[in-house]
Design an enzyme around this catalytic site. Structure first.
Site, short mmCIF file in Angstrom:
data_model
loop_
_atom_site.label_atom_id
_atom_site.label_comp_id
_atom_site.label_asym_id
_atom_site.label_seq_id
_atom_site.Cartn_x
_atom_site.Cartn_y
_atom_site.Cartn_z
N SER A 13 12.17 -18.77 2.65
CA SER A 13 13.32 -17.88 2.48
C SER A 13 14.09 -17.64 3.78
CB SER A 13 12.85 -16.54 1.90
OG SER A 13 11.97 -15.90 2.79
N LYS A 20 13.14 -6.79 -0.13
CA LYS A 20 13.99 -7.16 0.99
C LYS A 20 15.24 -6.29 1.07
CE LYS A 20 12.43 -11.98 1.09
NZ LYS A 20 12.77 -13.38 0.93
N PRO A 71 0.82 -1.22 0.00
CA PRO A 71 0.00 0.00 0.00
C PRO A 71 0.85 1.26 0.00
CG PRO A 71 -0.75 -1.56 1.67
CD PRO A 71 0.55 -2.07 1.16
#
Length: 844
Positions: free
Chosen positions: A697, A740, A376
């Protein structure tokens, strides 16, 4: 009446009274009637079917006796066994004729003679026999009776004239009756009188009371008939009025036709016909619309179908058939507009410019269907508006969040009251163009329930091979959506069904770097909030360092919504002061932010203060963007199952167990005592505990935390990592690398370990991030541990253990050298020395 003889002879008078009593009380065969009441002087046919009743009639005929006709209380009761099951008053009747029918029943014609009172049943088999008492009518005719008779004569005549279902001869017959009792009993001939009312009339012995009862019945029936007649008259009058209006309307049409004028309904139909003829709709659609207009002209104006047809034709005419806006094919101008509205977001801008370039070269090209995926606040919706402005097209937006009904997309059938087209066609009508930029916002929030699956309805809308003939359920005609530029937005890809995702071109918007946020604040957010709060750049200015501090200490997000909110907070406080002093000016510096916003909510670079054992910084990604997470590992005495906490999903738990298996398989190389796993329990926790987590991950992160814990080597605090681990220690690729790395950069991480096979994804990472981070691609856990673990200082015990181990290796060599390989005995497995004990003959 007593004679002279009886008066002079008392014994003869007594004998005469006994004879009269015997005539008054008689034992007669009895026939129980169902829903029928017989009155004196009444001649009626009776259909007798019950065995007892047939035998009672036979008995009366054989003995030339009259028969007692009494109505039973319950018409559903088949057999009568008690006097309580019959009404107390009946009629003494003479049998005039008996006819036996082929079905075994008897048809008898009887004539009522006198009223009788039922005393008791003498027998029930083989037929009913009862003791009855004859009731005499009072024969005196008083003035009251004469008045009641006159009233009833008038009522009967009025009753007949009001439309009662009795022959007119009844009124004539009633006028010829001079007996009051017989006149009252005559009202029982009315079909409107119920069985209970007839029985009540029969049981009323007094003639005056009987006449009053008959008068009350006739008065009520006259009132009912008058009301019925008034209602029928009103209905007939209304029908006559409608028919008259229809005739006048038809005459008016003929007159207007002669004068060249039309009535409003015809004029409306003519107007719709002209609009249909003048529209650019295809021929088959135009034919359908004209057919509906013809139906409209034939249907009466009062019919509810009028509104349905008019609304339908209005919708067909108001759609933008063949109406298109001209695209802005000036690529430089389009790029300028895109850069004016948004900072960064190079990939979607480049894709739009490429489409415009192809559109410039080839006119017939299907519009792409784009899907912007990102957290968002990164500008997905506003980018759609910017694209429409750059291309010179209309922009419409449709929010799909929370939609559960398929009809919201495809519309309702016209058979439903208040039916309308779906929101797709409604927005096309609102745009007024067949080629707008159509934004489908929050496509990953579409729901599904018993009303249907809206995502399945979107398959046709978003399929370039099908949407050129999209048919709404309400319109039932094809409309070409292939020229519409559909842009969908989503926070996550996973909730979108694969079939729907396959129809769209996915463009990831990972988020903004710190430098991009500063530039966005300077160029867009601050000027916007100054305008919204009635301020000028003379009243409020932000130093660049203040914006950096605002981003680092007061926001933690992938987009810029919270940043805009905090700028608005500062602007409101300044506006309050400017309202008091118009010349008030402030330049916000980093140290001023706490005065306006309070203490900082975040610490930039929320990393550990020092290198720690069993604690590793991992990188994760969610629908809110990328983030860092501290994975903690600890060891406890006592053998227990491998503990994993922090609301971890199944995939993440399996990754942790794979990491543990890898470390146990290489415990010798890591210098881990074999008894460690037998005597202690390893516990891994991933904060925050209230947030569900899953995915592979974090495999290398958890494996590194366990390796640090079990080897006693601390992990570098300024290092973060991501990657999936296998049992052999290989590091496999992951997703969301850009998000990331942005999170690591924002948190102050210096070094990031990524899978080697993700190295190709670094092209999407901004140069600012790649320059400030040391990104190390790794292929296996050996490389991960070499980068992450710091060699711990050796204790005295560790130095002594290493020295003893070297001494043992030296003392073993001569003994093995004295024997050749051929002479060396083969020891049984049980004789092989353990690795933690010295060979035989050597000092411990």
């Amino acid at each position: 009446m007593a004679t002279d003889e009886t008066q002079n002879n008392p014994e003869a008078a007594a004998d005469e009274e006994i004879t009269e009593d015997q005539e008054r009380v008689q034992v007669l065969p009895l026939v129980a009637l169902r829903d029928t009441v017989i009155f004196p002087e009444m001649i009626v046919p009776l259909q007798v079917g019950r065995d007892r009743s047939v035998k009672a009639l036979d008995r009366a005929v054989r003995t030339s006796q009259p028969v007692a006709l009494v109505t039973q209380r319950s018409s559903e009761q088949e057999e009568i066994n008690s006097v309580d099951e019959l009404y107390p008053v009946g009629t003494l009747a003479k049998i005039a004729q008996v006819i036996r029918l082929q079905d075994g029943t008897v048809r008898a014609i009887v004539q009522g003679q006198r009223r009788i009172r039922l005393l008791d049943l003498v027998q029930t088999e083989p037929h009913l026999e009862a003791r009855v008492e004859v009731i005499d009518d009072a024969s005196e005719k008083t003035l009251e009776i004469e008045a009641l008779m006159a009233s009833i004569h008038a009522q009967i005549e009025q009753y007949v004239n009001s439309g009662a279902s009795v022959p007119p001869e009844v009124a004539v017959a009633a006028r010829n009756i001079s007996d009051g009792g017989l006149l009252a009993d005559m009202t029982a001939y009315s079909p409107d009188m119920s069985t209970e009312q007839r029985q009540e009339l029969l049981e009323t012995v007094d003639i005056a009371d009987r006449l009053r009862l008959a008068s009350q019945f006739l008065a009520k029936q006259i009132e009912v008939l008058e009301l019925k007649g008034r209602i029928q008259s009103e209905v007939k009058s209304e029908m006559d009025k409608t028919q008259r209006e229809y005739i006048l309307r038809e005459q008016m049409k003929a007159i207007q036709k002669e004068l060249g004028e039309d009535d409003p309904a015809v004029a409306e139909a003519s107007e719709l016909r002209e609009r249909v003829e003048g529209s650019a709709m295809p021929d088959e659609v135009k034919e359908r619309a004209l057919k509906e207009v013809d139906r409209l002209s034939r249907i009466p104006s009062a019919s509810p179908e009028q509104g349905v047809i008019r609304t339908y034709v209005d919708w067909l005419v108001s759609l933008p058939w063949g109406i298109e806006t001209d695209d802005n094919l000036d690529l430089e101008d389009a790029e300028k507009i895109l850069h004016e509205d948004h900072w960064g977001l190079e990939k979607p801008k480049e894709r739009i410019v490429e489409y415009m370039a192809v559109r410039k070269l080839a006119e017939k090209i299907r519009s792409p269907i784009l899907l912007f995926v990102g957290p968002p606040g990164v500008g997905k919706t506003s980018l759609g508006k910017s694209i429409a402005r750059a291309m010179g097209r209309k922009f419409v937006r449709m929010s799909l969040g929370g939609i559960h009904d398929e009809a919201e997309i495809r519309g309702h059938r016209r058979t439903y009251i208040g039916a309308l087209p779906g929101r797709v066609m409604q927005n096309i009508k609102t745009a007024g163009s067949a080629n707008p930029v159509f934004m489908l916002d929050e496509i990953d929030k579409v729901g599904m329930d018993f009303r249907g699956d809206p995502s399945s309805a979107l398959l046709e809308v978003l399929d370039p091979e099908q949407n050129n003939t999209f048919a709404d359920n309400y319109l039932e005609v094809p409309f070409d959506l292939s020229k519409v530029l559909f842009i969908a937005t989503a926070n996550m890809l996973d909730p979108i069904p694969p079939a729907l995702r396959d129809r769209m071109e996915v463009i990831n918007l990972a988020g903004y770097t710190q430098l991009e946020r500063v530039r966005i604040a300077e160029r867009f957010l601050v000027p916007k909030q100054l305008e919204n709060h009635g301020l000028t750049d003379e009243n409020l200015k932000f130093e660049e360092a203040a914006l950096v501090r605002l981003i680092q200490a007061f926001t933690r997000e992938a987009g810029v919504r919270n940043l805009e909110r905090e700028i608005a907070n500062v602007a409101r406080k300044v506006a309050r002061r400017v309202a008091s002093d118009a010349k008030y000016t402030v330049v916000v510096k980093p140290e001023d932010l706490e005065e306006y916003l309070g203490p900082g909510r975040f610490e930039y670079g929320e990393l550990e203060a020092e290198d720690q054992i069993g604690m590793v910084t991992g990188l994760v990604v969610s629908d809110a963007g990328g983030d860092i997470v501290q994975v903690e590992a600890t060891r406890m005495d006592g053998k227990d199952d491998f503990l994993l906490t922090g609301q971890l999903g199944d995939v993440m738990k399996e990754s942790a167990r794979a990491g543990m298996s890898y470390i146990r398989a290489r415990q010798k190389e890591f210098g881990i005592e074999p008894t460690t796993f037998e005597k202690s329990t390893v516990h891994i926790h991933v904060p925050a505990g209230a947030t569900p987590k899953d995915g592979p991950s974090a495999g290398v992160t958890m494996a590194t935390a366990m390796a640090s814990l079990l080897t006693g080597k601390p992990v570098r605090r300024d290092l973060a990592m991501t990657g999936e681990i296998t049992l052999r220690g290989r590091v496999l690729p992951i997703g969301g690398l850009k998000s990331k790395l942005l999170a690591a950069h924002l948190a102050g991480v210096k070094t990031v370990l990524i899978p080697k096979r993700n190295e190709k994804d670094l092209v999407d990472v901004p140069d600012e991030v790649r320059q400030q981070l040391r990104i190390v691609p790794v292929e296996n856990m050996d490389q991960v541990l070499a980068e992450a673990l710091i060699e711990a200082p050796r204790s005295a015990a560790r130095i002594k253990a290493e020295r003893d181990e070297r001494q043992q290796r030296v003392t073993r060599r001569p003994r093995r050298a004295r024997k050749s390989s051929e002479e060396a005995p083969i020891a049984a497995p049980a004789d092989k020395p353990r690795s933690d004990q010295p060979p035989a003959g050597q000092p411990a």
